[in-house]
Design a protein around this motif. Structure first.
Motif, PDB file in Angstrom:
ATOM      1  N   ASP A   1       0.861  -1.190   0.000  1.00 60.44           N
ATOM      2  CA  ASP A   1       0.000   0.000   0.000  1.00 60.44           C
ATOM      3  C   ASP A   1       0.890   1.231   0.000  1.00 60.44           C
ATOM      4  O   ASP A   1       1.512   1.572   1.013  1.00 60.44           O
ATOM      5  CB  ASP A   1      -0.909  -0.008   1.226  1.00 60.44           C
ATOM      6  N   THR A   2       0.960   1.898  -1.162  1.00 59.26           N
ATOM      7  CA  THR A   2       1.850   3.051  -1.293  1.00 59.26           C
ATOM      8  C   THR A   2       1.196   4.353  -0.853  1.00 59.26           C
ATOM      9  O   THR A   2       1.836   5.405  -0.915  1.00 59.26           O
ATOM     10  CB  THR A   2       2.317   3.196  -2.757  1.00 59.26           C
ATOM     11  N   ARG A   3      -0.046   4.300  -0.399  1.00 63.65           N
ATOM     12  CA  ARG A   3      -0.722   5.542  -0.003  1.00 63.65           C
ATOM     13  C   ARG A   3      -0.139   6.129   1.264  1.00 63.65           C
ATOM     14  O   ARG A   3       0.115   7.330   1.317  1.00 63.65           O
ATOM     15  CB  ARG A   3      -2.225   5.287   0.119  1.00 63.65           C
ATOM     16  N   PRO A   4       0.118   5.352   2.336  1.00 64.30           N
ATOM     17  CA  PRO A   4       0.855   5.910   3.467  1.00 64.30           C
ATOM     18  C   PRO A   4       2.329   6.056   3.103  1.00 64.30           C
ATOM     19  O   PRO A   4       2.821   5.404   2.179  1.00 64.30           O
ATOM     20  CB  PRO A   4       0.642   4.883   4.583  1.00 64.30           C
ATOM     21  N   ARG A   5       3.024   6.892   3.830  1.00 68.82           N
ATOM     22  CA  ARG A   5       4.435   7.113   3.567  1.00 68.82           C
ATOM     23  C   ARG A   5       5.246   6.788   4.809  1.00 68.82           C
ATOM     24  O   ARG A   5       5.004   7.341   5.867  1.00 68.82           O
ATOM     25  CB  ARG A   5       4.708   8.568   3.190  1.00 68.82           C
ATOM     26  N   PRO A   6       6.253   5.877   4.760  1.00 70.40           N
ATOM     27  CA  PRO A   6       6.517   5.005   3.610  1.00 70.40           C
ATOM     28  C   PRO A   6       5.443   3.940   3.457  1.00 70.40           C
ATOM     29  O   PRO A   6       4.525   3.865   4.270  1.00 70.40           O
ATOM     30  CB  PRO A   6       7.879   4.383   3.958  1.00 70.40           C
ATOM     31  N   SER A   7       5.564   3.121   2.429  1.00 68.82           N
ATOM     32  CA  SER A   7       4.522   2.162   2.099  1.00 68.82           C
ATOM     33  C   SER A   7       4.292   1.166   3.232  1.00 68.82           C
ATOM     34  O   SER A   7       5.220   0.775   3.947  1.00 68.82           O
ATOM     35  CB  SER A   7       4.900   1.394   0.823  1.00 68.82           C
ATOM     36  N   ASP A   8       3.023   0.753   3.372  1.00 65.33           N
ATOM     37  CA  ASP A   8       2.637  -0.264   4.340  1.00 65.33           C
ATOM     38  C   ASP A   8       2.636  -1.610   3.607  1.00 65.33           C
ATOM     39  O   ASP A   8       1.868  -1.806   2.672  1.00 65.33           O
ATOM     40  CB  ASP A   8       1.254   0.049   4.903  1.00 65.33           C
ATOM     41  N   VAL A   9       3.519  -2.531   4.048  1.00 69.42           N
ATOM     42  CA  VAL A   9       3.711  -3.793   3.339  1.00 69.42           C
ATOM     43  C   VAL A   9       3.399  -4.945   4.287  1.00 69.42           C
ATOM     44  O   VAL A   9       3.848  -4.962   5.435  1.00 69.42           O
ATOM     45  CB  VAL A   9       5.156  -3.927   2.809  1.00 69.42           C
ATOM     46  N   ARG A  10       2.635  -5.922   3.785  1.00 65.75           N
ATOM     47  CA  ARG A  10       2.255  -7.086   4.589  1.00 65.75           C
ATOM     48  C   ARG A  10       2.440  -8.354   3.771  1.00 65.75           C
ATOM     49  O   ARG A  10       2.071  -8.411   2.595  1.00 65.75           O
ATOM     50  CB  ARG A  10       0.806  -6.969   5.073  1.00 65.75           C
ATOM     51  N   TYR A  11       3.015  -9.368   4.430  1.00 66.82           N
ATOM     52  CA  TYR A  11       3.232 -10.668   3.806  1.00 66.82           C
ATOM     53  C   TYR A  11       2.550 -11.741   4.648  1.00 66.82           C
ATOM     54  O   TYR A  11       2.657 -11.741   5.877  1.00 66.82           O
ATOM     55  CB  TYR A  11       4.725 -11.013   3.720  1.00 66.82           C
ATOM     56  N   ASP A  12       1.872 -12.669   3.987  1.00 64.29           N
ATOM     57  CA  ASP A  12       1.266 -13.815   4.662  1.00 64.29           C
ATOM     58  C   ASP A  12       1.439 -15.021   3.739  1.00 64.29           C
ATOM     59  O   ASP A  12       0.770 -15.140   2.710  1.00 64.29           O
ATOM     60  CB  ASP A  12      -0.210 -13.566   4.958  1.00 64.29           C
ATOM     61  N   ILE A  13       2.374 -15.913   4.100  1.00 64.84           N
ATOM     62  CA  ILE A  13       2.721 -17.058   3.260  1.00 64.84           C
ATOM     63  C   ILE A  13       2.438 -18.325   4.052  1.00 64.84           C
ATOM     64  O   ILE A  13       2.912 -18.481   5.181  1.00 64.84           O
ATOM     65  CB  ILE A  13       4.204 -17.006   2.849  1.00 64.84           C
ATOM     66  N   ARG A  14       1.670 -19.238   3.443  1.00 67.84           N
ATOM     67  CA  ARG A  14       1.271 -20.458   4.137  1.00 67.84           C
ATOM     68  C   ARG A  14       1.714 -21.670   3.322  1.00 67.84           C
ATOM     69  O   ARG A  14       1.419 -21.763   2.127  1.00 67.84           O
ATOM     70  CB  ARG A  14      -0.253 -20.476   4.333  1.00 67.84           C
ATOM     71  N   LEU A  15       2.424 -22.585   4.008  1.00 68.95           N
ATOM     72  CA  LEU A  15       2.919 -23.801   3.372  1.00 68.95           C
ATOM     73  C   LEU A  15       2.135 -24.994   3.895  1.00 68.95           C
ATOM     74  O   LEU A  15       2.150 -25.288   5.099  1.00 68.95           O
ATOM     75  CB  LEU A  15       4.415 -23.992   3.667  1.00 68.95           C
ATOM     76  N   ALA A  16       1.430 -25.684   2.996  1.00 68.85           N
ATOM     77  CA  ALA A  16       0.717 -26.901   3.368  1.00 68.85           C
ATOM     78  C   ALA A  16       1.726 -28.023   3.572  1.00 68.85           C
ATOM     79  O   ALA A  16       2.888 -27.923   3.156  1.00 68.85           O
ATOM     80  CB  ALA A  16      -0.295 -27.260   2.285  1.00 68.85           C
ATOM     81  N   PRO A  17       1.340 -29.129   4.245  1.00 69.32           N
ATOM     82  CA  PRO A  17       2.282 -30.223   4.469  1.00 69.32           C
ATOM     83  C   PRO A  17       2.995 -30.632   3.183  1.00 69.32           C
ATOM     84  O   PRO A  17       2.369 -30.970   2.183  1.00 69.32           O
ATOM     85  CB  PRO A  17       1.388 -31.342   5.005  1.00 69.32           C
TER      86      PRO A  17
ATOM     87  N   ARG B   1       5.166 -28.121   7.395  1.00 69.12           N
ATOM     88  CA  ARG B   1       4.143 -27.125   7.082  1.00 69.12           C
ATOM     89  C   ARG B   1       4.501 -25.856   7.846  1.00 69.12           C
ATOM     90  O   ARG B   1       5.182 -25.913   8.883  1.00 69.12           O
ATOM     91  CB  ARG B   1       2.752 -27.598   7.470  1.00 69.12           C
ATOM     92  N   GLY B   2       4.069 -24.726   7.341  1.00 71.61           N
ATOM     93  CA  GLY B   2       4.482 -23.503   8.015  1.00 71.61           C
ATOM     94  C   GLY B   2       3.708 -22.281   7.576  1.00 71.61           C
ATOM     95  O   GLY B   2       2.851 -22.334   6.690  1.00 71.61           O
ATOM     96  N   ARG B   3       4.055 -21.165   8.230  1.00 67.74           N
ATOM     97  CA  ARG B   3       3.425 -19.891   7.918  1.00 67.74           C
ATOM     98  C   ARG B   3       4.384 -18.758   8.251  1.00 67.74           C
ATOM     99  O   ARG B   3       5.083 -18.791   9.259  1.00 67.74           O
ATOM    100  CB  ARG B   3       2.121 -19.719   8.700  1.00 67.74           C
ATOM    101  N   ILE B   4       4.397 -17.750   7.374  1.00 66.94           N
ATOM    102  CA  ILE B   4       5.186 -16.538   7.591  1.00 66.94           C
ATOM    103  C   ILE B   4       4.226 -15.356   7.546  1.00 66.94           C
ATOM    104  O   ILE B   4       3.573 -15.120   6.523  1.00 66.94           O
ATOM    105  CB  ILE B   4       6.280 -16.374   6.509  1.00 66.94           C
ATOM    106  N   GLN B   5       4.145 -14.628   8.645  1.00 62.40           N
ATOM    107  CA  GLN B   5       3.309 -13.435   8.727  1.00 62.40           C
ATOM    108  C   GLN B   5       4.176 -12.268   9.169  1.00 62.40           C
ATOM    109  O   GLN B   5       4.665 -12.249  10.303  1.00 62.40           O
ATOM    110  CB  GLN B   5       2.162 -13.632   9.715  1.00 62.40           C
ATOM    111  N   LEU B   6       4.368 -11.315   8.257  1.00 62.39           N
ATOM    112  CA  LEU B   6       5.220 -10.167   8.541  1.00 62.39           C
ATOM    113  C   LEU B   6       4.540  -8.898   8.061  1.00 62.39           C
ATOM    114  O   LEU B   6       3.819  -8.898   7.051  1.00 62.39           O
ATOM    115  CB  LEU B   6       6.577 -10.314   7.849  1.00 62.39           C
ATOM    116  N   ALA B   7       4.787  -7.812   8.763  1.00 64.17           N
ATOM    117  CA  ALA B   7       4.278  -6.497   8.376  1.00 64.17           C
ATOM    118  C   ALA B   7       5.365  -5.470   8.641  1.00 64.17           C
ATOM    119  O   ALA B   7       5.987  -5.471   9.714  1.00 64.17           O
ATOM    120  CB  ALA B   7       3.014  -6.148   9.152  1.00 64.17           C
ATOM    121  N   GLY B   8       5.630  -4.617   7.650  1.00 69.06           N
ATOM    122  CA  GLY B   8       6.664  -3.599   7.801  1.00 69.06           C
ATOM    123  C   GLY B   8       6.331  -2.367   7.000  1.00 69.06           C
ATOM    124  O   GLY B   8       5.296  -2.290   6.333  1.00 69.06           O
ATOM    125  N   ARG B   9       7.236  -1.404   7.063  1.00 68.60           N
ATOM    126  CA  ARG B   9       7.059  -0.153   6.324  1.00 68.60           C
ATOM    127  C   ARG B   9       8.305   0.099   5.485  1.00 68.60           C
ATOM    128  O   ARG B   9       9.441  -0.048   5.960  1.00 68.60           O
ATOM    129  CB  ARG B   9       6.848   1.023   7.294  1.00 68.60           C
TER     130      ARG B   9
END
Length: 697
Positions: free
Chosen positions: A444-460, A482-490
């Motif tokens: 999301d480039t509307r806020p400064r700096p951009s609001d970035v979110r990642y959500d990655i899910r690995l099935a077995p 199996r796993g999951r990555i949840q990250l949020a940054g700017r």
């Protein structure tokens, strides 16, 4: 008596009729003679004067018909010569509407023509011959794109100008200017000299020129392959080649008129070194590509430019599908693509890498090109924030397979949405090593700096196939992950967004088997490892009860929280972590045996270095210290006493698999007896109080 009187009256009436008939015929003859004399007189006057006195009436009458100012700056002639209408004008000009950027729609140094009079009476225009010298035509759309200069009407939807039939012609020095404010297109064209006889030109007519489109210079060369039909208002077979920003685009098709492509199927071919530079002309952001070749059919419908039957390649990746560009209040792209095989190098631009550099020099060199520090992998390529706000886009992309040396990837299904500067990848799914990955990412480039979110899910996913690219064979390994990555940054780069990230990374290992060699190598149980190696039992499976590789991420630094793997023979523990800021790695793994082992180093295996150059430290300071202690005991006592330093009493506490399989943090982990674990750390970055972790704490 009455009857006789009536008969006399009838005879008198007949005599009057007989007398008036010659008079009427004489009158008709006189009228006809008068008309002929008048026509001859007019013809004679026009022939003698060449009709020069009609100059101003011509300007006024024609100007009223086309709702424009018409003027003749030089000689003017309009007369019958002898039975054809001759029209001659010097410096003729027809003005443009007030909103146009040029004063004249049409101007010519000289027009000399012969017009057929009889077809003109019935509304048809035919020129026996035409000599046009140094004509200039200005074709423009207004800003609202609802009026143009070549439609002769004050009202929207007026009738455009139509070319007459021309039997013989010589047209030299013609210039054509075209302007479309909505497309931000301006071009100036030179038309080759046209010569025709018997209503046939006989050869293709060339057009050359250039201009700018959205501030990008371009050149164009075109040929009218059916000029005879064009002159006669028939089909217009046009072939054109445009070059801009290192790209070449070929367009061919049959147009209803030279200035109208509405609803007409056109064949389009594009080629160049980088497709992103082509779409960049219209301010559309696209990841960089390698050499590309594309073919499509284009149909313009109102504000829409529809590219269907798209087929081609970019680099080593095939592409097929459709693309619709809507040039409305906001530029919008709607596309659907299908790929049979995607080369992993061609995917490098999606995270900011130059694919050519990746192919020639590797990922580290490609990262350095983006501004990343030496030996870093995460790119510092900035998001094109301003450009992303200028257009909207929707993309549906399916990929059957990905060419990759290490990880088998297939069945990719990507959905992209870009609206007002917010880029969403959701969902992004693919199959990896017989497992499924589902991801969502938001930039999301509307806020400064951009609001970035990642959500990655690995099935077995099977471990054996997942790690096959790193030398791990599938045979003997039945474990999954199996796993999951949840990250949020700017941040406006991938590196910046991860450097400020917060969140959690967790990979869970359910029950399964693993090669003995792998487990023993982590434990450094030298006695058991060597014994199995010489006895031929190297591939005997070791059962994994459960495992968790978890990290808590704070301000871009990931700390083990926890790393805990419980097997049938030992418990593997991990401390330390890694940094997205510097890409440094500082991890230590220790395996405590559940049973007695005589030769056991009991020392951590360290993973040091950086993302781009990790290193495995098997001989650690702890192991050297223990070896030194053993040597001292051997000197002071007996050689057998030196073995005492390597004895593992086998007191490792088995893990309760419930919290492990749930991916919970270190604080929630328990032993099989339900006691809190004190050997898995507390999820902090620093493994000890005496040593700074990653040089930042």
């Amino acid at each position: 008596m009455t009857t006789a009187a009536s008969a006399g009256e009838d005879r008198l009436a007949d005599d009057n009729v007989d007398a008036s008939a010659p008079r009427r015929r004489h009158l008709v003859r006189r009228i006809l003679i008068g008309i002929v004399v008048a026509i001859f007189a007019v013809w004679l006057v026009l022939f003698v004067t060449k009709g020069r006195f009609l100059k101003h009436p011509f300007e006024r009458i024609v100007g009223g018909m086309v709702h424009r100012q018409v003027s003749v700056g030089g000689d003017f002639q309009l007369y019958f010569a002898p039975f054809q209408i001759k029209f001659y004008a010097e410096r003729l000009r027809i003005s443009n509407p007030d909103w146009a950027t040029k004063p004249d729609l049409f101007a010519a140094d000289r027009i000399d023509t012969r017009i057929a009079p009889l077809p003109l009476i019935f509304g048809h225009r035919r020129l026996y011959w035409l000599d046009l010298a140094n004509g200039a035509v200005d074709l423009e759309w207004n800003t609202a794109h609802d009026r143009n200069t070549w439609t002769f009407s004050e009202e929207k939807g007026g009738k455009p100008f139509e070319l007459p039939r021309i039997d013989r012609a010589t047209v030299a020095g013609t210039l054509v200017r075209y302007r479309d404010p909505r497309m931000r297109l301006l071009t100036d064209l030179d038309v080759d000299t046209i010569r025709s006889t018997a209503a046939r030109i006989g050869q293709a007519v060339g057009v050359r020129g250039g201009g700018t489109i959205r501030s990008t210079p371009f050149t164009v060369s075109a040929r009218l392959l059916s000029p005879d039909a064009t002159v006669n208002r028939g089909k217009n077979e046009l072939v054109a080649t445009m070059r801009a920003a290192g790209n070449a685009v070929d367009v061919s098709g049959t147009l209803p008129s030279l200035a109208d492509i509405e609803g007409v199927p056109l064949s389009v071919r594009a080629r160049g070194r980088d497709l992103s530079t082509l779409l960049g002309i219209i301010d559309v952001v696209l990841p960089r590509t390698r050499d590309y070749r594309l073919h499509a059919q284009l149909v313009k419908s109102g504000d829409e430019y529809r590219f269907s039957r798209v087929i081609g390649v970019a680099g080593a990746t095939d592409l097929a599908g459709r693309l619709t560009i809507t040039n409305g209040a906001r530029l919008h792209l709607d596309s659907q693509l299908a790929t049979r095989s995607l080369d992993i190098i061609d995917a490098a631009p999606f995270i900011g890498f130059n694919p050519d550099t990746v192919a020639e020099k590797g990922v580290t060199a490609a990262a350095a090109e983006t501004g990343a520090a030496t030996a870093r992998l995460l790119p510092d390529a900035a998001l094109p924030v301003e450009t992303m706000r200028r257009f909207d886009a929707d993309l549906k992309w399916t990929i059957q397979g990905v060419k990759s040396r290490r990880i088998p990837i297939s069945d990719v299904d990507l959905t992209l949405d870009l609206t007002n500067g917010k880029l969403t990848l959701s969902p992004l799914t693919f199959a990896m090593a017989r497992g499924n990955v589902s991801a969502d990412a938001v930039f999301d480039t509307r806020p400064r700096p951009s609001d970035v979110r990642y959500d990655i899910r690995l099935a077995p996913t099977p471990l054996g196939r997942l790690l096959a690219g790193w030398g791990v064979a599938e045979a003997g390994t039945s474990g999954t992950v199996r796993g999951r990555i949840q990250l949020a940054g700017r941040g406006d780069t991938i590196h910046d967004s991860l450097s400020t990230a917060r969140g959690r990374i967790a990979f869970v290992l359910p029950a399964g088997t693993l090669w003995t060699r792998n487990a023993e190598l982590a434990e450094l149980d030298v006695g058991t490892f060597v014994q199995k190696m010489f006895s031929g039992e190297l591939k005997e499976p070791v059962r994994i009860n459960c495992g968790l590789i978890g990290f808590t991420v704070r301000s871009g630094v990931a700390a083990a929280d926890p790393v805990l793997i419980d097997t049938s023979k030992n418990v593997v523990l991990g401390r330390g972590g890694f940094s997205f800021r510097t890409e440094a790695i500082d991890l230590a793994f220790r395996a405590d045996s559940k049973r007695f082992s005589l030769f056991s180093g009991q020392s951590p295996v360290g993973i040091k270095g950086t993302f781009s150059a990790p290193s495995l430290q098997v001989v650690t300071p702890q192991l050297l210290t223990r070896a030194g202690a053993g040597l001292g005991l051997a000197v002071l006592a007996t050689p057998v006493a030196g073995l005492l330093a390597f004895i593992d009493p086998g007191d490792a506490k088995a893990a309760a698999c419930g919290p492990v399989l749930a991916g919970k943090t270190a604080a929630a982990q328990r032993t099989t007896k339900g006691n809190p674990r004190t050997d898995v750390g507390n999820g902090q970055a620093a493994p000890t109080k005496r040593k700074k972790f990653l040089g930042i704490f």
